[in-house]
Design an enzyme around this catalytic site. Structure first.
Site, short mmCIF file in Angstrom:
data_model
loop_
_atom_site.label_atom_id
_atom_site.label_comp_id
_atom_site.label_asym_id
_atom_site.label_seq_id
_atom_site.Cartn_x
_atom_site.Cartn_y
_atom_site.Cartn_z
CE1 TYR A 1 -2.87 3.30 0.76
CE2 TYR A 1 -2.28 3.29 2.89
CZ TYR A 1 -2.86 4.01 2.01
OH TYR A 1 -3.51 5.04 2.11
CE LYS B 1 -2.45 6.79 -1.89
NZ LYS B 1 -3.60 7.19 -2.60
#
Length: 325
Positions: A240, A244
């Site tokens: 994640y 990002k």
């Protein structure tokens, strides 16, 4: 800039929002409609098979939530529904595809109308498939930037990232833009195109190994393991935060002279006061600890007393309930 000025900026503006079905997305839509009902339009991009399905998702997963009760009370049910019909436009699209997968005519019309884009859509699972996380968190940011640059009246692209793109580094970390290829592991350089090629290579090898037909379960496991492996290889703790960070890099590379703001919120819990105290949906990160403690399934917190933890949350009862008291 004070709150009044921000509210004024939204008057008569057409805003495109991605991620409106998420926790922060719902709060954003409610806030804009409540404090600036003179916003022109809110286009809400959601993953759906068609326009009817997109509308149903918005009605059930966003507007139907208790979060909007303050507005229902303010306008009355009929007035609230009239406001929604006038201001909200659901769009069936996919952020992991250029132009959300919309047809050329629709894209051209949108690019003439939209003044502001707020990009909050993402996959937030720490153990997401690498291909899925790359498409949503990395390429999604690139595609939203390309779309914004086509909009003739674009005033702002606001991208919602996360404070944890900084990884697990200690000490004072300044809010500096990530540079393309930058990693959290000294001596390493990230090539996003190479990562995309690696994903396709692994998936092709899996198909060949299974006589040309993909084994969905095997592919899912392989992609999850690959994402975690590549994240750790470059210094991030999970796929994640890793993807990002890639999204931020691609935005910086693609933006040109586009007015861009990248926001990096930290841990998100419940509402403090606005629109009312204690609204929350699901149990994430520290919320799970709070719920477990409230239910006496988690009687104590184990940790180092010298550590400092800064967390803000509200149960909505003014601190007078157990265990708040």
């Amino acid at each position: 800039m004070d709150a009044t000025a921000v509210v004024g900026c939204f008057r008569d503006r057409t805003i495109l929002v991605t991620g409106s079905t998420g926790f922060l997305g719902k709060l954003l839509v409610e806030k804009i409609l409540r404090v600036q009902p003179n916003v022109k339009k809110l286009y809400l991009v959601v993953r759906a098979s068609d326009a009817a399905s997109a509308e149903q998702r918005i009605l059930s997963q966003v507007l139907g939530k208790d979060l909007f009760n303050t507005m229902r009370e303010k306008h009355g049910l009929a007035g609230f529904e009239e406001l929604i019909q006038e201001k909200i436009v659901p769009l069936a699209g996919d952020i992991g595809i250029q132009n959300f997968g919309l047809d050329r005519s629709t894209v051209d019309d949108l690019c003439e109308e939209i003044d502001v884009i707020i990009h909050g859509a993402a996959t937030t699972s720490f153990y997401e498939r690498y291909d899925v996380a790359l498409a949503s968190n990395a390429l999604g940011a690139k595609y939203i930037c390309e779309f914004a640059k086509k909009c003739s009246n674009m005033k702002l692209l606001l991208h919602l990232s996360t404070a944890f793109v900084a990884g697990t580094r200690k000490g004072l970390l300044l809010e500096e833009a990530l540079q393309m290829g930058e990693t959290l592991r000294p001596g390493y350089c990230l090539d996003i195109k190479a990562e995309l090629r690696l994903v396709e290579k692994i998936k092709t090898e899996l198909r060949v190994a299974n006589s040309g037909g993909p084994d969905q379960s095997l592919e899912k496991t392989a992609m999850k393991e690959l994402g975690l492996k590549r994240a750790c290889h470059f210094g991030w703790p999970n796929v994640y935060t890793f993807t990002k960070a890639m999204g931020e890099m691609l935005l910086a590379q693609e933006r040109g002279d586009l007015p861009l703001i990248i926001m990096r919120p930290a841990m998100v819990t419940s509402t403090f006061q606005d629109p009312f105290p204690g609204w929350i949906e699901g149990a994430r990160t520290i919320d799970a600890l709070i719920v477990a403690y409230t239910e006496q399934a988690f009687p104590c917190f184990v940790g180092d007393r010298k550590n400092i933890m800064d967390a803000v949350s509200s149960c909505g009862h003014g601190g007078k309930c157990n265990p708040c008291s």
